[in-house]
Design an enzyme around this catalytic site. Structure first.
Site, PDB file in Angstrom:
ATOM      1  N   GLU A  17       0.785  -1.263   0.002  1.00 13.53           N
ATOM      2  CA  GLU A  17      -0.070   0.051  -0.054  1.00 13.53           C
ATOM      3  C   GLU A  17       0.808   1.374  -0.160  1.00 13.53           C
ATOM      4  O   GLU A  17       1.816   1.284   0.708  1.00 13.53           O
ATOM      5  CB  GLU A  17      -0.964   0.030   1.205  1.00 13.53           C
ATOM      6  N   TYR A  49      -6.844   7.059  -0.496  1.00 15.15           N
ATOM      7  CA  TYR A  49      -7.720   8.184  -1.049  1.00 15.15           C
ATOM      8  C   TYR A  49      -7.654   9.046   0.311  1.00 15.15           C
ATOM      9  O   TYR A  49      -8.186   8.542   1.299  1.00 15.15           O
ATOM     10  CB  TYR A  49      -8.895   7.658  -1.505  1.00 15.15           C
ATOM     11  N   ALA A  51      -9.386  11.524   2.920  1.00 15.70           N
ATOM     12  CA  ALA A  51     -10.725  11.124   3.739  1.00 15.70           C
ATOM     13  C   ALA A  51     -11.650  12.166   3.219  1.00 15.70           C
ATOM     14  O   ALA A  51     -13.022  12.036   3.411  1.00 15.70           O
ATOM     15  CB  ALA A  51     -10.456  11.283   5.351  1.00 15.70           C
ATOM     16  N   ARG A 108     -15.689   3.347   3.783  1.00 11.86           N
ATOM     17  CA  ARG A 108     -16.696   4.420   4.234  1.00 11.86           C
ATOM     18  C   ARG A 108     -15.821   5.742   4.196  1.00 11.86           C
ATOM     19  O   ARG A 108     -16.122   6.899   3.847  1.00 11.86           O
ATOM     20  CB  ARG A 108     -17.227   4.130   5.608  1.00 11.86           C
ATOM     21  N   GLY A 109     -14.718   5.706   4.941  1.00  6.01           N
ATOM     22  CA  GLY A 109     -13.756   6.882   5.305  1.00  6.01           C
ATOM     23  C   GLY A 109     -13.986   7.291   6.635  1.00  6.01           C
ATOM     24  O   GLY A 109     -15.018   6.835   7.304  1.00  6.01           O
ATOM     25  N   ASP A 110     -13.151   8.165   7.279  1.00  9.54           N
ATOM     26  CA  ASP A 110     -13.427   8.635   8.721  1.00  9.54           C
ATOM     27  C   ASP A 110     -14.138   9.969   8.624  1.00  9.54           C
ATOM     28  O   ASP A 110     -14.107  10.687   7.437  1.00  9.54           O
ATOM     29  CB  ASP A 110     -12.225   8.803   9.250  1.00  9.54           C
TER      30      ASP A 110
HETATM   31  P1  FAD Z   1     -17.593   0.364   7.085  1.00  8.97           P
HETATM   32  O1  FAD Z   1     -17.449  -0.931   6.519  1.00  8.97           O
HETATM   33  O2  FAD Z   1     -18.863   1.276   6.673  1.00  8.97           O
HETATM   34  O3  FAD Z   1     -17.839   0.421   8.700  1.00  8.97           O
HETATM   35  C1  FAD Z   1     -17.716   1.433   9.434  1.00  8.97           C
HETATM   36  C2  FAD Z   1     -18.698   0.988  10.603  1.00  8.97           C
HETATM   37  O4  FAD Z   1     -20.015   0.806  10.563  1.00  8.97           O
HETATM   38  C3  FAD Z   1     -18.206  -0.154  11.335  1.00  8.97           C
HETATM   39  O5  FAD Z   1     -18.620  -0.041  12.678  1.00  8.97           O
HETATM   40  C4  FAD Z   1     -19.069  -1.423  10.577  1.00  8.97           C
HETATM   41  O6  FAD Z   1     -19.440  -2.504  11.677  1.00  8.97           O
HETATM   42  C5  FAD Z   1     -20.302  -0.518  10.714  1.00  8.97           C
HETATM   43  N1  FAD Z   1     -21.246  -0.754   9.373  1.00  8.97           N
HETATM   44  C6  FAD Z   1     -20.619  -1.252   8.130  1.00  8.97           C
HETATM   45  N2  FAD Z   1     -21.638  -1.546   7.269  1.00  8.97           N
HETATM   46  C7  FAD Z   1     -22.849  -1.344   7.983  1.00  8.97           C
HETATM   47  C8  FAD Z   1     -24.092  -1.348   7.755  1.00  8.97           C
HETATM   48  N3  FAD Z   1     -24.496  -1.988   6.574  1.00  8.97           N
HETATM   49  N4  FAD Z   1     -25.090  -1.300   8.670  1.00  8.97           N
HETATM   50  C9  FAD Z   1     -24.765  -0.989   9.898  1.00  8.97           C
HETATM   51  N5  FAD Z   1     -23.628  -0.751  10.218  1.00  8.97           N
HETATM   52  C10 FAD Z   1     -22.596  -0.741   9.319  1.00  8.97           C
HETATM   53  N6  FAD Z   1      -9.529   5.751   5.048  1.00  8.97           N
HETATM   54  C11 FAD Z   1      -9.057   6.873   4.210  1.00  8.97           C
HETATM   55  O7  FAD Z   1      -9.542   7.977   4.415  1.00  8.97           O
HETATM   56  N7  FAD Z   1      -8.428   6.679   2.916  1.00  8.97           N
HETATM   57  C12 FAD Z   1      -8.152   5.357   2.655  1.00  8.97           C
HETATM   58  O8  FAD Z   1      -7.380   5.094   1.675  1.00  8.97           O
HETATM   59  C13 FAD Z   1      -8.036   4.380   3.663  1.00  8.97           C
HETATM   60  N8  FAD Z   1      -7.551   3.142   3.470  1.00  8.97           N
HETATM   61  C14 FAD Z   1      -7.814   2.102   4.432  1.00  8.97           C
HETATM   62  C15 FAD Z   1      -7.441   0.811   4.121  1.00  8.97           C
HETATM   63  C16 FAD Z   1      -7.485  -0.323   5.052  1.00  8.97           C
HETATM   64  C17 FAD Z   1      -6.741  -1.643   4.656  1.00  8.97           C
HETATM   65  C18 FAD Z   1      -8.194   0.121   6.254  1.00  8.97           C
HETATM   66  C19 FAD Z   1      -8.398  -1.142   7.173  1.00  8.97           C
HETATM   67  C20 FAD Z   1      -8.672   1.373   6.525  1.00  8.97           C
HETATM   68  C21 FAD Z   1      -8.534   2.297   5.353  1.00  8.97           C
HETATM   69  N9  FAD Z   1      -9.101   3.419   5.912  1.00  8.97           N
HETATM   70  C22 FAD Z   1      -8.727   4.803   5.020  1.00  8.97           C
HETATM   71  C23 FAD Z   1      -9.783   3.649   7.111  1.00  8.97           C
HETATM   72  C24 FAD Z   1     -11.312   3.638   6.927  1.00  8.97           C
HETATM   73  O9  FAD Z   1     -11.706   4.709   6.028  1.00  8.97           O
HETATM   74  C25 FAD Z   1     -11.802   3.780   8.395  1.00  8.97           C
HETATM   75  O10 FAD Z   1     -11.379   2.766   9.060  1.00  8.97           O
HETATM   76  C26 FAD Z   1     -13.418   4.067   8.556  1.00  8.97           C
HETATM   77  O11 FAD Z   1     -13.595   4.289   9.814  1.00  8.97           O
HETATM   78  C27 FAD Z   1     -14.096   2.771   8.215  1.00  8.97           C
HETATM   79  O12 FAD Z   1     -14.161   2.439   6.911  1.00  8.97           O
HETATM   80  P2  FAD Z   1     -14.849   1.192   6.463  1.00  8.97           P
HETATM   81  O13 FAD Z   1     -14.775   1.007   4.831  1.00  8.97           O
HETATM   82  O14 FAD Z   1     -14.286   0.040   7.103  1.00  8.97           O
HETATM   83  O15 FAD Z   1     -16.243   1.355   6.924  1.00  8.97           O
END
Ligand code: FAD
Length: 287
Positions: A17, A49, A51, A108-110
């Site tokens: 990455e 990407y 946030a 999702r992003g933060d």
């Molecule tokens: P989600 O899958 O949406 O999960 C977030 C929360 O919502 C969790 O608590 C989950 O249990 C809950 N949830 C998920 N789906 C549902 C649903 N359908 N209904 C109800 N609750 C749900 N951030 C960046 O800004 N840029 C990046 O490039 C980036 N790369 C990353 C790469 C990796 C490998 C990882 C592990 C993280 C990365 N992040 C990045 C950080 C990421 O954006 C954050 O961890 C963010 O808080 C959660 O993203 P997610 O896609 O896992 O969210």
């Protein structure tokens, strides 16, 4: 080619990455990094990407496209959604597709402090459904959390939500960084019981200094085993020893993970080819 296609059971996948250069640095700095990473022949390279999901910043797309076009390697573009509208995401998808990028890590992003999120996407699964609805044929990956996502009420809820993400179309998962392999094994076992049957890559971050790790841990909540904190305390004032100990710790984690038969290792390179090279030299024959 889709990332999913390289998980064919013949070998453990080894991927990297990288992140786009910070605003003040020219985009060329990343190409110097890629010149060096290319020699290590990773199975794919993913590009993070911002946030904010800002349309002004096209660098993820540009770099992911160049990895494929100019370096001949498989690439994936990360894409976040919570701070973007549907129209903005639609525009990014069009750019990615036009640039020949074939794989997206859908996130999702933060949330950004003091900036209300846009309402169109709440979870990564919404983004995945949107990509499919728009008719694109990207390979889609998602993130997973061996120690549970910080927003989740419980690991069980987090796993149920991860299953929703996979059911929406995530074909491959990359884990958040962790320093205790047993937590990862336990997570994978539970994921399999929950019916999550896509490849799960283990995210490994080599620690090079104490500040870096304190920042990462505050952001993602990874727990630190006693042997890890002992190492940091002993070498925190000796940068070279800290770097070497951090590399050795990551190598040990990787050897153990590969021996356990993990699907893949995703190395958070921090754009540091020296560290990636040292790790690669130590573990390449395992892949
Ligand atoms: P989600 O899958 O949406 O999960 C977030 C929360 O919502 C969790 O608590 C989950 O249990 C809950 N949830 C998920 N789906 C549902 C649903 N359908 N209904 C109800 N609750 C749900 N951030 C960046 O800004 N840029 C990046 O490039 C980036 N790369 C990353 C790469 C990796 C490998 C990882 C592990 C993280 C990365 N992040 C990045 C950080 C990421 O954006 C954050 O961890 C963010 O808080 C959660 O993203 P997610 O896609 O896992 O969210």
């Amino acid at each position: 080619m889709k990332i999913m296609d390289i998980f064919n059971g013949e070998k453990t996948v080894f991927s990297f990455e990288i992140f786009p250069p910070k605003r003040d640095n020219s985009i060329d700095t990343i190409y110097k990094t890629l010149d060096e990473l290319q020699d290590l022949k990773p199975d794919f390279i993913s590009v993070t990407y911002g946030a904010s999901g800002s349309l002004m910043d096209n660098s993820t797309c540009e770099i992911a496209s160049s990895i494929k076009r100019n370096y001949g390697l498989l690439s994936a573009a990360h894409l976040t959604c919570v701070n973007s509208s549907q129209d903005e995401v639609r525009e990014v998808l069009r750019r990615l597709s036009d640039s020949g990028v074939e794989n997206i890590l859908a996130l999702r992003g933060d949330y950004i402090p003091d900036v209300p999120p846009k309402e169109d996407f709440k979870h990564a699964s919404d983004l995945i459904e949107f990509i499919k609805k728009e008719g694109y044929d990207f390979g889609i990956s998602g993130a997973c959390y061996p120690e549970c996502h910080l927003d989740s009420d419980s690991p069980v809820d987090d796993l149920k939500n991860l299953k929703k993400k996979v059911d929406a179309g995530a074909e491959h998962l990359i884990s958040q960084l962790f320093f205790d392999n047993n937590l990862f094994y336990s997570f994978v076992e539970k994921a399999r019981i929950a019916g999550i049957d896509v490849p799960i890559e283990a995210g490994i971050m080599p620690v090079v200094n104490k500040k870096q790790i304190e920042r990462m841990v505050s952001l993602c909540g990874a727990s630190l085993p006693a042997k890890f904190t002992r190492m940091m305390s002993k070498y925190e004032n000796n940068p070279e020893a800290m770097r070497d100990a951090g590399i050795a710790y990551a190598v040990n984690q990787i050897v153990d993970l590969v021996s356990h038969g993990v699907d893949g290792i995703h190395l958070y390179t921090m754009n540091n080819p020296y560290i990636a090279r040292r790790i690669n030299e130590s573990v390449r024959s395992l892949f």
